[in-house]
Design a protein around this motif. Sequence first.
Motif, PDB file in Angstrom:
ATOM      1  N   VAL A  42      23.702  49.845  57.553  1.00 49.53           N
ATOM      2  CA  VAL A  42      23.207  50.966  58.337  1.00 49.53           C
ATOM      3  C   VAL A  42      21.692  51.004  58.245  1.00 49.53           C
ATOM      4  O   VAL A  42      21.077  50.339  57.409  1.00 49.53           O
ATOM      5  CB  VAL A  42      23.804  52.313  57.856  1.00 49.53           C
ATOM      6  N   GLY A  43      21.082  51.796  59.104  1.00 50.04           N
ATOM      7  CA  GLY A  43      19.639  51.957  59.106  1.00 50.04           C
ATOM      8  C   GLY A  43      19.159  52.316  60.487  1.00 50.04           C
ATOM      9  O   GLY A  43      19.891  52.200  61.475  1.00 50.04           O
ATOM     10  N   PRO A  44      17.916  52.755  60.607  1.00 48.48           N
ATOM     11  CA  PRO A  44      17.369  53.132  61.910  1.00 48.48           C
ATOM     12  C   PRO A  44      17.289  51.947  62.860  1.00 48.48           C
ATOM     13  O   PRO A  44      17.426  50.789  62.460  1.00 48.48           O
ATOM     14  CB  PRO A  44      15.962  53.654  61.565  1.00 48.48           C
ATOM     15  N   ASN A  45      17.040  52.241  64.129  1.00 48.92           N
ATOM     16  CA  ASN A  45      16.804  51.179  65.099  1.00 48.92           C
ATOM     17  C   ASN A  45      15.638  50.312  64.629  1.00 48.92           C
ATOM     18  O   ASN A  45      14.610  50.816  64.173  1.00 48.92           O
ATOM     19  CB  ASN A  45      16.460  51.765  66.472  1.00 48.92           C
ATOM     20  N   GLY A  46      15.804  48.985  64.740  1.00 47.69           N
ATOM     21  CA  GLY A  46      14.755  48.069  64.339  1.00 47.69           C
ATOM     22  C   GLY A  46      14.672  47.817  62.849  1.00 47.69           C
ATOM     23  O   GLY A  46      13.716  47.170  62.382  1.00 47.69           O
ATOM     24  N   ALA A  47      15.671  48.259  62.100  1.00 47.94           N
ATOM     25  CA  ALA A  47      15.629  48.085  60.646  1.00 47.94           C
ATOM     26  C   ALA A  47      15.917  46.661  60.205  1.00 47.94           C
ATOM     27  O   ALA A  47      15.611  46.287  59.077  1.00 47.94           O
ATOM     28  CB  ALA A  47      16.629  49.043  59.978  1.00 47.94           C
ATOM     29  N   ASP A 203      26.803  55.140  62.966  1.00 46.08           N
ATOM     30  CA  ASP A 203      27.433  56.392  62.549  1.00 46.08           C
ATOM     31  C   ASP A 203      27.625  56.387  61.034  1.00 46.08           C
ATOM     32  O   ASP A 203      28.463  55.664  60.492  1.00 46.08           O
ATOM     33  CB  ASP A 203      28.781  56.550  63.259  1.00 46.08           C
ATOM     34  N   LEU A 204      26.852  57.205  60.325  1.00 44.83           N
ATOM     35  CA  LEU A 204      26.888  57.196  58.868  1.00 44.83           C
ATOM     36  C   LEU A 204      28.201  57.742  58.329  1.00 44.83           C
ATOM     37  O   LEU A 204      28.669  57.302  57.271  1.00 44.83           O
ATOM     38  CB  LEU A 204      25.709  58.004  58.318  1.00 44.83           C
ATOM     39  N   VAL A 231      25.116  55.939  47.825  1.00 45.74           N
ATOM     40  CA  VAL A 231      24.025  55.582  48.732  1.00 45.74           C
ATOM     41  C   VAL A 231      23.689  56.693  49.718  1.00 45.74           C
ATOM     42  O   VAL A 231      22.514  56.968  49.985  1.00 45.74           O
ATOM     43  CB  VAL A 231      24.383  54.287  49.484  1.00 45.74           C
ATOM     44  N   LEU A 232      24.706  57.350  50.263  1.00 47.36           N
ATOM     45  CA  LEU A 232      24.492  58.294  51.357  1.00 47.36           C
ATOM     46  C   LEU A 232      24.228  59.697  50.824  1.00 47.36           C
ATOM     47  O   LEU A 232      25.059  60.603  50.919  1.00 47.36           O
ATOM     48  CB  LEU A 232      25.685  58.264  52.309  1.00 47.36           C
ATOM     49  N   THR A 233      23.045  59.867  50.267  1.00 45.89           N
ATOM     50  CA  THR A 233      22.601  61.176  49.799  1.00 45.89           C
ATOM     51  C   THR A 233      21.675  61.785  50.844  1.00 45.89           C
ATOM     52  O   THR A 233      21.023  61.076  51.622  1.00 45.89           O
ATOM     53  CB  THR A 233      21.858  61.067  48.466  1.00 45.89           C
TER      54      THR A 233
END
Length: 277
Positions: A42-47, A203-204, A231-233
């Motif tokens: 996962v990550g933002p666009n362009g990550a 989608d997280l 990870v998902l904090t």
Amino acid sequence: MGVTAETGAGLSIVNASYRIGGTTILDKVSVDVRCGRVLVLVGPNGAGKSTLLGMLAGDADPTGGDVLLHGRPLGQWPPRERARRRAVLLQSNQLVFPFTAQQVIEMGRAPWIGTEESADDDRAIARAIEATDSGHLLTRAFPTLSGGEKARVSLARVLAQETPIVLLDEPTAALDLRHQEDVLRIARDRARAGAAVVIVLHDLSLAAAYADEVMILDAGRAVASGSPNEVLTAERIEAVYGLAVRILRDDDTGRPLVVPRRGRILPSHDPDGRTAT
């Protein structure tokens, strides 16, 4: 059946980077893709998520570091041998020629032509069609299908290939709610059968629901890797995405549900950790 009961890391990326001209797309990323587990990127666009998946597939060669398939450099594997060990679903599901959906799914069996596994072609294709709910699409020309229908047929091709490593780039992007869940349940089932599965998702909450391990990428760097709960904090998501969120817990699984806090505005996001003005 193509999927075999293997153990350990099926694919490994070791300190790999990817640069185009003066632009760094990935910067010294390491990851093990383990058999029997689902890794979600996962990550933002362009990550750098799709680039990392492309490295794992062998479609992008690192400009530094190594990509290993069962301990051997991925580039040393002949294309057909590589195709018998990993199947890839790309973001774009486009074909110029008017193959039918049936023919597209059958393409997944091409790596097994001339092997003993080819005797399983009909069974593998039938299982893939059933799993993806694509039986009613078989006579349709692939270019005439909707985006979601193309995604399901393309996934059926990947499943029919029956490899011990499965790489999926945004497989839920064009799908409705039910078929999103179906795709990730299928991926989870493949892992239970022994496959190593890597999925790129935006989608997280979906990532949290189905992943054994989540890796967050930001500006080409691996920010964190571990279980969804680790990870998902809220703090990490806010730092990476520049968006205020609330973390809830699924009543049945206890896994994170990521909900934007729409009434709260954060400073502009800067991947180097500075506050933009």
